[in-house]
Design an enzyme around this catalytic site. Sequence first.
Site, mmCIF file in Angstrom:
data_model
loop_
_atom_site.group_PDB
_atom_site.id
_atom_site.type_symbol
_atom_site.label_atom_id
_atom_site.label_comp_id
_atom_site.label_asym_id
_atom_site.label_seq_id
_atom_site.Cartn_x
_atom_site.Cartn_y
_atom_site.Cartn_z
ATOM 1 N N HIS A 17 41.511 43.624 46.165
ATOM 2 C CA HIS A 17 40.616 44.745 46.462
ATOM 3 C C HIS A 17 40.717 45.163 47.923
ATOM 4 C CE1 HIS A 17 38.838 42.849 42.841
ATOM 5 N NE2 HIS A 17 38.773 44.099 42.465
ATOM 6 N N GLU B 191 30.436 39.687 32.760
ATOM 7 C CA GLU B 191 29.481 40.773 33.008
ATOM 8 C C GLU B 191 28.703 41.140 31.744
ATOM 9 O OE1 GLU B 191 32.136 44.061 34.003
ATOM 10 O OE2 GLU B 191 31.351 45.174 32.321
ATOM 11 N N SER C 118 49.419 44.550 36.407
ATOM 12 C CA SER C 118 49.811 45.866 36.901
ATOM 13 C C SER C 118 50.438 45.753 38.291
ATOM 14 C CB SER C 118 48.610 46.798 36.952
ATOM 15 O OG SER C 118 47.616 46.266 37.775
ATOM 16 N N TRP D 182 33.823 47.830 28.295
ATOM 17 C CA TRP D 182 34.223 48.933 29.175
ATOM 18 C C TRP D 182 34.401 50.256 28.436
ATOM 19 C CZ3 TRP D 182 38.132 46.091 32.930
ATOM 20 C CH2 TRP D 182 37.383 45.181 33.701
HETATM 21 N N1 GLN Z 1 46.306 43.181 33.401
HETATM 22 C C1 GLN Z 1 45.376 44.000 34.100
HETATM 23 C C2 GLN Z 1 46.004 44.507 35.396
HETATM 24 O O1 GLN Z 1 46.696 43.789 35.998
HETATM 25 C C3 GLN Z 1 44.112 43.253 34.416
HETATM 26 C C4 GLN Z 1 43.132 44.100 35.157
HETATM 27 C C5 GLN Z 1 41.754 43.514 35.253
HETATM 28 O O2 GLN Z 1 41.539 42.350 35.112
HETATM 29 N N2 GLN Z 1 40.780 44.308 35.542
HETATM 30 O O3 GLN Z 1 45.766 45.609 35.828
#
Ligand code: GLN
Length: 767
Positions: free
Chosen positions: A705, A616, A444, A572
């Site tokens: 992050h 997780e 993304s 999820w």
């Molecule tokens: N392909 C997803 C992104 O880039 C991977 C996101 C993730 O690992 N949580 O948003």
Amino acid sequence: MTTKTLCLGFPRIGLDRELKRALEGHWSGAISKEELLGRASALRKRHWQLMRSKGIDSIPSNDASLYDHVLDTAVLVGAVPERYLVLSDPVERYFAMARGCQDPSRQIDLPALELTKWFDTNYHYIVPELEPPFAFSLDPSKPLEEIQEARSIGIETRPVFIGPISFLLLSKLGPKAAPGMRTLDALPNLLPVYEALFEKMAQAGVEWIQLDEPFLVTDLDPEKREAYAKAFARLSALSPRPKVLLATYFGPLEDNLELALGSGFEALHLDLLRGRSDFEKAIELAPPNLSLSLGLIDGRNVWRSDLDKAHELLRKAALRLGEERVWVGSSCSLLHVPVDLEAEKKLDPELRSWLAFALQKLEEIRALADAASSDRPDSPPFQASRAASASRKTSPRTHNPEVRKRLASVDESMFQRKAPFKERIQLQKAALGLPLFPTTTIGSFPQDASVRKARAAWKSGQMSTAEYEAFLRNSISECIATQEVIGLDVLVHGEFERTDMVEFFGELLEGFAITENGWVQSYGSRCVKPPILYGDVRRPKPMTVDWAIFAQSRSQRPVKGMLTGPLTMLQWSFVRDDQPRSETCMQIALALRDEVLDLEKAGIRIIQVDEPALREGLPLRRKEWEEYLRWAVNAFRLTTSGVRNDTQIHTHMCYSEFKDILPAIVHMDADVISIESSRSRMELLNEFRTHAYPNEIGPGVYDVHSPRVPSVEEFTQLIERAAKVIPPEKIWVNPDCGLKTRGWKEVKASLSNMVEAARRMRATYGG
Ligand code: GLN
Ligand code: ZN
């Protein structure tokens, strides 16, 4: 006295994600600190009132947080790493630990503390960093303020704290710690702080506090058990002190049950959804002055409870212990479920009748407690619960014969690539022609206001589908062009059409339902809206192929196809509880396998199947790992193994604790994996010293992050570190995760630095 109802913890973001908006407004400079704190306070008050209106007797405080309750605990006990002390404002310092802080005008450049998953949930906590001489000191201002705040609206609360042992086990050691040290070594210094906290709570007139010790449901070595025994003995012996509810959740106590029953505290909370097996022994062995808090309502899922089943346990406990020694609550904090089903206006009525969100769960808790002395309750909530169970069992929504038939016919060969990695990689290298240290991203790109605005306009009908799709094509073209300018080697389309990597596929697959407001906190201000997986899963038509074809048409460089893996879809989502998770996961895998093959047919040369949730999902008890990893890895292989040898399969995972699952990750047999590692400064590399990873790997070098922009030198150093452990020809250079939540400016700057670092590495290593 009758059976008491309790709420173990309430969702903290707000039904309209008020806290998210306030936080992001503050971080962007649009609202002041006072405004943020005021809004957070108003939200807490509203939540307390809601809990009271649902008939909850014991209401929590200090469970709410501006970012994370583990970080709050670090501040509570004074475990603030020295480097953050340059910031004197407590709120600014708090957010610096959570998100990093970069302010050249004050010469401040502080990375954030590490972020990691809270047990087997999708909630992330901030990992406290502890360092000798372990000088803790109590700062009880947050809980004290909240106690007073609740009192100001006439509500007496039960402050919630993470207990000392779980706090230490959640923490990591700072760089000054000697090798061989453990965080538990800090216990002698930490216990006096908890003693002081208990004293403060007694002084404040608090009757009950809650002490969370979720590590009691994990495998404990003798040292940890001893630490527990010691902490319990010291803290329970204090006088005066508040009464203590020792809370455990996420699993059965099993071999730790007696340790918990003997804590010397006044009440023990048990998760009877996942820890049902403790029940008989617990009511039999509970000492006479211990109350048992029964976690009978699922705090991790959204299904309406089978109240008759829950009532049976409640009745048994009440008969054995007396009603006044039994409390009723949810299995764990309601942090992990959305706030209110009433806010869902578009859900199908049948499906809706099967569901309960946080507020509905509080009603279930009340209904159960009201029935504690009855042998055959028949109140309206019990009737509704019976009706829901019956309709779920027989509804055609939950059973599709075609899906079941196909799953039954899956054979061994479908789990196996056609040739081993060594052969495949040669063919892939020839087909792709990539340089040494190839650069890429995880998928993304920033979803800024323009993307959110277009999506909202399209959803509300103000923008036509044709216009929206034109907007997306435009975003993809720009994103591809930007990546070419930055100089990345393997491109992505940017995922602008996806709000969320799971929700997007949930919308397109049969068997999933999407909520309008079912938000759950993931970390800080970030929320996810897990789909509800209620029935058999089927792919009615290709989901990503048109976007992938369009993106690839904009560049000569390879553009990755991008899918969310079966385990992550499962982990999820709120998943059906009427069949084994493994079976549901294989249904998803089959649907995704078709998508992978359609992408390949469309000319996509690299396909990434993200499995950020694999780690997780690992059970908390080791004895269950093998079985879980077997089916989880098989689901990935079923998804990806149908492709040609020269099609490159990537996977991505958002964590670096690889130690125990490296063999399983190897067994996934992806050609390339990208993993998180920059926040922990490549600590994961230690795992590779002992176990070589046979395929290619991209240890994340850019912490997505945090809004910080790392320098070329910083990137180069991290890649250098990787190259000491992993053969350079196997290393990919990429961020830790997707860039969706970042801003374009910092992303362009960071990625340019990252690409430059890769070029320097090529020069050094002679690629
Ligand atoms: N392909 C997803 C992104 O880039 C991977 C996101 C993730 O690992 N949580 O948003
Ligand atoms: Zn990720």
